[in-house]
Design an enzyme around this catalytic site. Structure first.
Site: not given
Ligand code: AMP
Length: 128
Positions: A29-30, A88, A93, A95
């Protein structure tokens, strides 16, 4: 249009890859809550985790398990939290977050800022 995560799988957007097989992909995760915070995704583009068919969902959990074991060994944490939020990015996905207390999994906390070298080192350690 492809989700940002599908574009990561396709190699159109860079990621710090942790693991991959024919059905799943894992990357750092970035905006990590902790060093080793990893996202596990199906390559199949499905928004909601529980819309995945049973076999894919089972496979995804077993894929995540292998990575969680590596995260635990890497970070020395008590447990690896498994969290599904997913509002988001509309691509299912999971975590995986190293945790020693419940506070470590508070998504409102400030995220770590890591250098590209730090991300690369962590991903490399988790790939071993
Ligand atoms: P959520 O949908 O609330 O689980 O959050 C999406 C997650 O994806 C967040 O923690 C972001 O930091 C992560 N994220 C979004 N874009 C990227 C990317 N290009 N590379 C890595 N992580 C990402």
């Amino acid at each position: 249009m492809a989700t940002i995560f599908s574009r990561i799988v396709a190699g159109e957007i860079p990621s710090y890859k942790v693991a991959e097989d024919d059905r799943f992909y894992a990357f750092l995760d970035i905006n990590p809550l902790a060093k080793g915070h990893t996202l596990v995704i199906p390559k199949q583009e499905v928004d909601y985790l529980y819309d995945l068919d049973d076999e894919t969902l089972q496979g995804m959990i077993l894929f995540a398990k292998q990575i969680a074991q590596k995260i635990k060994a890497f970070s020395g944490c008590k447990r690896v939290a498994t969290v599904v939020l997913g509002l988001e990015v509309p691509h299912a996905h999971i975590h995986l977050i190293p945790m020693n207390s419940e506070k470590d999994v508070d998504f409102s906390r400030e995220k770590l800022i890591l250098t590209p070298e730090e991300f690369a080192e962590i991903a490399s350690a988790l790939r071993e």
